[in-house]
Motif scaffolding. Structure first.
Motif: not given
Length: 425
Positions: A92-96
């Motif tokens: 996962a590269p971001n919160a979403w």
């Protein structure tokens, strides 16, 4: 004892260890995953709610599926989903994307949790004596293995994707290798006694009893959640202990939980599940009260140890009773108990936080103490509906009318000691 039953028990141990190992590896990698996604602690806290939501949804979804298709089919698939899901947060590269990954991981964890417990009910029915607590101890052992393996992998400097990808492959292999040893539909069972209550769950009152067990699971697991998140902070912030010493509080609690679960099956076979819940919850209440009121670090650590030892055998007895209430609906009943219990595990730490704005931290612990008292007072719910209370002679010659004889779930058997005994671990 039939060879298939022994193999089924070993396979169940493997899945419990695997579940603890997978979730432990996720926990070990949380700091690196948080850094990779570029999120704050506050955002991570909110995203962890998705992990809990996924787990709860998985529990409710897989219960009826286990009853319909059998644990032999559902357990390996659930283990594969959980294994595959553990690698997703590492990507996962971001919160979403991390939120979506945690939702999938939680779903897999919830599915595996309920389905493997449903299979454990089949194994316990075949052995006709308590074996559930040892399975839950295996989950704790899986977490310990994850801590050791995770520390080693992190020392190699591997990325979270590489570490969790390796873990996922190991999980898929274990899920596939252990699958053939699982018991078929209905499990391997000895003939039921004439008065067995295998159909006790078929009446209209069964949902009320199962929900009662679920309410107790919520309270007991709320206590576990409080210990997990607040025991170390208690010694650190209230008693002013050094960080290294404060960490011993959770260590004492978790060690006592693991050891207690390895021993509980023998205690339950001798004195019955009612006694395990009644006296275990009472001991837990005494331990946490001691920890809350003590100003001495050694005494406080003793209190947290007693708290863990007392709680150790309580949840397995509730799961076992729910599963045995109706063998044809074991998965559904276990999902209800496990689902509410999981809510308690999440709610416990969350409730304590706001309470500390009103009263000191150590006094907030009287909420879980009250939960333990309620559990001890209502332990009779574990007694089979058609089994009258019996007076058990204790080693000192006293009697105890609060527990039923050695039995498994709703059955009271007279031939428990004629069944071949094997080591719990």
């Amino acid at each position: 004892m039939e060879r298939s039953l022994r193999l089924g028990r070993l396979a169940t141990f493997a899945y419990f260890v695997l579940n603890g190992f997978l979730m432990g590896m996720w926990i070990v990698h949380i700091p690196d995953i948080e850094h990779r996604a570029g999120i704050s602690h506050a955002v991570l806290g909110w995203l962890l709610l998705l992990l809990g939501a996924g787990a709860f949804a998985g529990m409710q979804l897989v219960g009826p599926l286990t009853d319909r298709f059998g644990a032999r089919t559902v357990v390996p698939l659930s283990a594969a989903l959980c294994s595959a899901g553990v690698v997703l947060p590492g990507w996962a590269p971001n919160a979403w994307t991390l939120g979506a990954a945690l939702l999938v991981l939680g779903l897999g964890n919830g599915c595996l949790d309920v389905s493997m417990n449903a299979h454990a009910i089949q194994v316990e029915h075949g052995y006709r004596r308590p074996v559930m607590s040892a399975f839950h101890a295996a989950f704790s052992i899986g977490g310990v293995l994850a801590a050791l393996a995770g520390a080693r992998m992190l020392s190699w400097g591997w990325s979270p994707v590489a570490n969790l990808g390796t873990v996922a492959l190991v999980g898929l292999v274990v899920a596939a290798v252990a699958a053939p040893a699982l018991l078929g539909a209905g499990g391997t069972r000895l003939p039921d006694p004439p008065a067995a209550a295998a159909t006790e769950g078929r009446g209209t009152k069964t949902p009320r009893r199962v929900w009662g067990l679920a309410a107790l699971a919520l309270m007991i697991m709320l206590c576990e959640g409080v210990a997990n998140d607040w025991s170390t902070l208690h010694l650190r912030n209230v008693l002013g202990a050094p960080a290294a010493t404060a960490a011993l509080a959770y260590g004492a609690f978790s060690t006592a939980m693991t050891v207690g679960r390895l021993l509980t099956d023998r205690v339950a076979a001798r004195f019955g599940p009612v006694a395990v819940l009644r006296y275990g919850a009472s001991a837990a209440a005494l331990g946490l009260t001691t920890a809350s009121l003590s100003s001495s670090v050694p005494v406080t650590l003793t209190g947290w140890t007693l708290f863990g030892a007392g709680l150790s055998g309580c949840v397995p007895q509730l799961f076992s009773a729910a599963g045995h209430a109706d063998p044809d609906a074991a998965g559904t009943n276990v999902s209800r108990v496990a689902g509410l219990g999981y809510v308690g595990m999440l709610a416990g730490p969350a409730v304590i936080g706001p309470l500390t704005q009103v009263i000191p931290l150590h006094l907030t612990f009287f909420l879980p103490v009250a939960c333990c008292v309620v559990a001890a007072a209502t332990a009779g719910i574990l007694r089979p509906r058609n089994a009258a209370p019996t007076r058990l002679e204790t080693p000192d010659g006293a009697t105890d009318s609060g527990s039923s004889p050695a039995h498994v779930g709703p059955e009271t058997t007279s031939d428990t000691h004629s069944v071949e005994r094997s080591h719990e671990h």
